[in-house]
Design a protein around this motif. Structure first.
Motif, PDB file in Angstrom:
ATOM      1  N   HIS A  10      -2.824  -9.779   1.458  1.00  0.00           N
ATOM      2  CA  HIS A  10      -3.840  -8.762   1.194  1.00  0.00           C
ATOM      3  C   HIS A  10      -3.197  -7.368   1.186  1.00  0.00           C
ATOM      4  O   HIS A  10      -3.522  -6.522   0.355  1.00  0.00           O
ATOM      5  CB  HIS A  10      -4.952  -8.861   2.235  1.00  0.00           C
ATOM      6  CG  HIS A  10      -6.123  -7.991   1.948  1.00  0.00           C
ATOM      7  ND1 HIS A  10      -6.911  -8.174   0.834  1.00  0.00           N
ATOM      8  CD2 HIS A  10      -6.631  -6.912   2.604  1.00  0.00           C
ATOM      9  CE1 HIS A  10      -7.865  -7.266   0.823  1.00  0.00           C
ATOM     10  NE2 HIS A  10      -7.708  -6.474   1.894  1.00  0.00           N
ATOM     11  N   MET A  11      -2.263  -7.114   2.103  1.00  0.00           N
ATOM     12  CA  MET A  11      -1.563  -5.827   2.149  1.00  0.00           C
ATOM     13  C   MET A  11      -0.690  -5.641   0.917  1.00  0.00           C
ATOM     14  O   MET A  11      -0.607  -4.544   0.358  1.00  0.00           O
ATOM     15  CB  MET A  11      -0.703  -5.731   3.427  1.00  0.00           C
ATOM     16  CG  MET A  11      -1.529  -5.487   4.678  1.00  0.00           C
ATOM     17  SD  MET A  11      -0.544  -5.422   6.175  1.00  0.00           S
ATOM     18  CE  MET A  11       0.559  -4.105   5.848  1.00  0.00           C
ATOM     19  N   ARG A  13      -1.269  -6.893  -2.027  1.00  0.00           N
ATOM     20  CA  ARG A  13      -2.180  -6.596  -3.146  1.00  0.00           C
ATOM     21  C   ARG A  13      -2.617  -5.139  -3.099  1.00  0.00           C
ATOM     22  O   ARG A  13      -2.671  -4.463  -4.122  1.00  0.00           O
ATOM     23  CB  ARG A  13      -3.404  -7.501  -3.103  1.00  0.00           C
ATOM     24  CG  ARG A  13      -3.155  -8.889  -3.552  1.00  0.00           C
ATOM     25  CD  ARG A  13      -4.446  -9.669  -3.584  1.00  0.00           C
ATOM     26  NE  ARG A  13      -4.187 -11.093  -3.631  1.00  0.00           N
ATOM     27  CZ  ARG A  13      -5.031 -12.027  -3.260  1.00  0.00           C
ATOM     28  NH1 ARG A  13      -6.215 -11.681  -2.785  1.00  0.00           N
ATOM     29  NH2 ARG A  13      -4.713 -13.284  -3.355  1.00  0.00           N
ATOM     30  N   ASP A  14      -2.938  -4.673  -1.890  1.00  0.00           N
ATOM     31  CA  ASP A  14      -3.357  -3.271  -1.737  1.00  0.00           C
ATOM     32  C   ASP A  14      -2.220  -2.323  -2.112  1.00  0.00           C
ATOM     33  O   ASP A  14      -2.420  -1.314  -2.785  1.00  0.00           O
ATOM     34  CB  ASP A  14      -3.812  -2.994  -0.303  1.00  0.00           C
ATOM     35  CG  ASP A  14      -5.142  -3.660   0.034  1.00  0.00           C
ATOM     36  OD1 ASP A  14      -5.862  -4.046  -0.920  1.00  0.00           O
ATOM     37  OD2 ASP A  14      -5.449  -3.777   1.229  1.00  0.00           O
ATOM     38  N   GLU A  15      -1.025  -2.665  -1.684  1.00  0.00           N
ATOM     39  CA  GLU A  15       0.130  -1.836  -2.021  1.00  0.00           C
ATOM     40  C   GLU A  15       0.382  -1.840  -3.529  1.00  0.00           C
ATOM     41  O   GLU A  15       0.702  -0.816  -4.120  1.00  0.00           O
ATOM     42  CB  GLU A  15       1.378  -2.313  -1.279  1.00  0.00           C
ATOM     43  CG  GLU A  15       1.350  -2.005   0.203  1.00  0.00           C
ATOM     44  CD  GLU A  15       2.532  -2.610   0.951  1.00  0.00           C
ATOM     45  OE1 GLU A  15       3.372  -3.274   0.312  1.00  0.00           O
ATOM     46  OE2 GLU A  15       2.598  -2.407   2.159  1.00  0.00           O
ATOM     47  N   ALA A  18      -2.333   0.255  -5.145  1.00  0.00           N
ATOM     48  CA  ALA A  18      -2.062   1.678  -4.917  1.00  0.00           C
ATOM     49  C   ALA A  18      -0.891   2.137  -5.775  1.00  0.00           C
ATOM     50  O   ALA A  18      -0.903   3.234  -6.347  1.00  0.00           O
ATOM     51  CB  ALA A  18      -1.776   1.925  -3.446  1.00  0.00           C
TER      52      ALA A  18
END
Length: 114
Positions: A10-11, A13-15, A18
């Motif tokens: 999940h991190m 994907r967020d990175e 962004a």
């Protein structure tokens, strides 16, 4: 461990999201900068043309003033020669004529402004 690996995914994907957003924003800013640079380049080019035209016109004016200065010098030379020959009667008539012309111009201009 499975929840830990899910949170890492999940991190990631967020990175990635962004990073993609930042890259899109950078691309937009680059496009804006390119358009501003193009505007400045075209403005500088047109300014250069204006300067060249002005320089050409100044050279033309300088040539015209040079010829007018030469003609004025010749006229003054002839007037000086006339004064040296002693034509006092002619000089008096010339002074009266010039005075009359100035009065005439003054009268015409003053009646035009009134």
């Amino acid at each position: 461990m499975s929840s830990n690996s899910r949170s890492r995914r999940h991190m990631n994907r967020d990175e990635e999201a962004a990073s993609l957003l930042m890259e899109e924003r950078n691309n937009e800013l680059i496009d804006q900068l390119n358009s501003k640079v193009s505007m400045l380049k075209s403005g500088a080019s047109s300014l250069g043309e204006i300067i060249k035209d002005d320089a050409r016109q100044l050279n033309d004016i300088e040539g015209s003033m040079g010829s007018a200065s030469g003609m004025l010098g010749q006229a003054m030379g002839k007037f000086d020669t006339m004064m040296k020959t002693g034509g006092t009667k002619v000089t008096c008539y010339l002074a009266c004529f010039i005075f009359f012309v100035f009065i005439l111009f003054y009268w015409i201009l003053s009646s035009k402004w009134s």
